[in-house]
Each structure stands twice: as structure tokens, then as C-alpha cells.
Motif scaffolding. Structure first.
Motif, short mmCIF file in Angstrom:
data_model
loop_
_atom_site.label_atom_id
_atom_site.label_comp_id
_atom_site.label_asym_id
_atom_site.label_seq_id
_atom_site.Cartn_x
_atom_site.Cartn_y
_atom_site.Cartn_z
N ASN A 1 47.05 39.86 39.21
CA ASN A 1 47.50 40.15 37.84
C ASN A 1 46.66 39.42 36.80
O ASN A 1 46.51 39.91 35.68
CB ASN A 1 48.97 39.78 37.69
CG ASN A 1 49.87 40.74 38.42
OD1 ASN A 1 49.49 41.89 38.68
ND2 ASN A 1 51.05 40.28 38.77
N HIS A 2 46.10 38.27 37.16
CA HIS A 2 45.25 37.53 36.22
C HIS A 2 43.99 38.32 35.90
O HIS A 2 43.56 38.41 34.75
CB HIS A 2 44.89 36.16 36.78
CG HIS A 2 46.07 35.36 37.20
ND1 HIS A 2 46.31 35.05 38.51
CD2 HIS A 2 47.10 34.85 36.48
CE1 HIS A 2 47.43 34.35 38.59
NE2 HIS A 2 47.94 34.22 37.37
N ILE A 3 43.40 38.91 36.92
CA ILE A 3 42.18 39.69 36.72
C ILE A 3 42.48 40.97 35.95
O ILE A 3 41.73 41.36 35.06
CB ILE A 3 41.48 39.98 38.07
CG1 ILE A 3 40.93 38.67 38.62
CG2 ILE A 3 40.39 41.03 37.93
CD1 ILE A 3 40.34 38.74 39.99
N SER B 1 37.19 36.05 37.13
CA SER B 1 35.95 36.77 36.80
C SER B 1 35.78 37.97 37.70
O SER B 1 36.30 38.02 38.82
CB SER B 1 34.73 35.85 36.94
OG SER B 1 34.53 35.48 38.27
N VAL B 2 35.04 38.96 37.19
CA VAL B 2 34.66 40.15 37.94
C VAL B 2 33.18 40.38 37.67
O VAL B 2 32.76 40.45 36.51
CB VAL B 2 35.47 41.39 37.49
CG1 VAL B 2 35.02 42.62 38.26
CG2 VAL B 2 36.95 41.18 37.67
N ALA B 3 32.40 40.52 38.72
CA ALA B 3 30.96 40.71 38.60
C ALA B 3 30.61 42.16 38.32
O ALA B 3 31.28 43.08 38.80
CB ALA B 3 30.26 40.25 39.88
N PHE C 1 35.17 39.66 42.82
CA PHE C 1 36.09 38.98 41.92
C PHE C 1 36.43 37.58 42.41
O PHE C 1 36.28 37.26 43.59
CB PHE C 1 37.37 39.80 41.75
CG PHE C 1 38.16 39.98 43.01
CD1 PHE C 1 39.20 39.13 43.33
CD2 PHE C 1 37.86 41.01 43.89
CE1 PHE C 1 39.93 39.29 44.49
CE2 PHE C 1 38.58 41.19 45.06
CZ PHE C 1 39.62 40.32 45.37
N SER C 2 36.87 36.77 41.47
CA SER C 2 37.25 35.41 41.78
C SER C 2 38.38 35.00 40.84
O SER C 2 38.40 35.36 39.67
CB SER C 2 36.05 34.49 41.56
OG SER C 2 36.43 33.14 41.62
N GLY D 1 34.86 36.84 45.83
CA GLY D 1 33.72 35.93 45.78
C GLY D 1 34.16 34.49 45.74
O GLY D 1 35.34 34.17 45.75
N ASP D 2 33.18 33.62 45.69
CA ASP D 2 33.50 32.20 45.59
C ASP D 2 33.82 31.84 44.14
O ASP D 2 33.53 32.57 43.22
CB ASP D 2 32.35 31.34 46.13
CG ASP D 2 31.08 31.49 45.33
OD1 ASP D 2 31.04 32.33 44.41
OD2 ASP D 2 30.11 30.78 45.63
N SER D 3 34.43 30.71 43.98
CA SER D 3 34.87 30.31 42.64
C SER D 3 33.97 29.23 42.05
O SER D 3 34.41 28.42 41.25
CB SER D 3 36.32 29.83 42.68
OG SER D 3 36.44 28.75 43.57
N THR D 4 32.69 29.22 42.42
CA THR D 4 31.79 28.19 41.91
C THR D 4 31.56 28.29 40.42
O THR D 4 31.31 27.28 39.76
CB THR D 4 30.43 28.25 42.64
OG1 THR D 4 29.89 29.56 42.50
CG2 THR D 4 30.56 27.88 44.10
#
Length: 165
Positions: free
Chosen positions: A78-80, A51-53, A59-60, A124-127
Motif C-alpha cells: 500500500n505504501h508503493i 521506490s519503484v525503478a 520495487f523496495s 529490490g534491495d533497500s540500499t
């Protein structure tokens, strides 16, 4: 207020361009982020939740069992990058740039990624990964249903928009 804004059903927009689902099977603009599920390039049984905010570009990226991505060490992995690319195919580059609040002269996936990377966003965190992955699994469950016009039990709380004859 338009008719579709008053309706209890959501509009489904067709993809801006066709895309292959093998690499990024799930992508959405939700919760102030571009978020989704990206397949692993090395292990068929592993996926990454990325994810990207919006605005901060925080990003996470982590695996579906919440292990951190080895490529996301202080920069977009690469995933992002694949997630951003597929989101522009699904929603259009202009809409993704507007949603993430990225100001670029010519919106493309590459321009969006480069502009966000230039700000040196923090990791960021991955919550949120658990809820994104859960939503992906819920979407997959619909593939197991036979085509039908009967109501879907988990969507029963939506009021009907018209009488069924």
C-alpha cells in the motif's frame, strides 16, 4: 539550448494537482526511480521509504530504520501504491508513466500501478532508502528557516545567475 538549461538554477514546476502531504510528504522522480517517503497508517512515528525503478519496476519498501515492509511480499504494498498515486498528483500521470516507461492507453495512477504489477516485478534491495530519507530530512530542514532572500550556505557552490543589488 534554452536559457533555463544554461542557468545554474533549477526550474520548479507547480504540482499537476494539489495534494495533501500527510500521507506522502515527499515524492520525487530521481535516480531512475519514483521514490519517496510514505507515512505509516498505524504509527505516527514511523515512515516508509518506498521506490519503484523505471523499466524493470523493481520495487523496495522499508521503514526509516531499514526494517522491511511487511506488506511488500512479492507485490506492491500500500505504501508503493500511495507513492505512485501521489507522484501522479505531483507530476501528472503522463510524466510519471513516461519516466517509469510504462505504456498505458490512458495514464492514471491505477493504470500505471496495474500495468507494472502485471509484469510481476521483483523486490529490490533497500540500499537507496538511506539517501532518499536523508534527502527528505534535508528538505524538512528548510522549513525551519525564516523566509529570507539571503543565500543558503549549503547552496553557495552554485554560481550566481545575476548581480544582487
Amino acid at each position: 539550448m534554452s536559457d533555463w538549461e544554461r542557468a545554474s538554477t533549477a526550474r520548479v514546476l507547480p504540482p499537476a494537482r494539489p495534494r495533501k502531504l500527510a500521507k506522502v510528504p515527499f515524492v520525487e522522480l530521481a535516480d531512475g526511480r519514483v521514490q519517496g517517503v510514505v507515512s505509516s497508517g498505524s504509527d505516527i512515528g514511523r515512515v516508509y521509504v518506498s521506490s519503484v525503478a523505471a523499466s524493470t519496476y523493481e520495487f523496495s519498501c522499508s521503514t526509516n530504520n531499514n526494517r522491511p515492509c511487511g506488506g511488500a511480499r512479492g507485490m506492491f504494498c500500500n505504501h508503493i501504491l500511495a507513492l505512485i498515486n501521489e507522484s501522479t498528483l505531483q507530476y501528472g500521470a503522463e510524466r510519471v508513466a513516461r519516466y517509469l516507461r510504462v505504456e498505458v492507453a490512458e495514464p492514471t495512477a491505477q493504470a500505471i500501478s496495474q500495468t507494472m504489477s502485471a509484469t510481476r516485478p521483483s523486490q529490490g534491495d533497500s540500499t537507496a532508502a538511506a539517501s532518499v530519507f536523508s534527502q527528505f530530512l534535508r528538505h524538512l530542514a528548510y522549513l525551519e528557516f525564516e523566509p529570507s532572500t539571503a543565500p543558503v550556505p549549503e547552496l553557495q557552490w552554485f554560481p550566481p545567475t545575476r548581480a544582487v543589488v
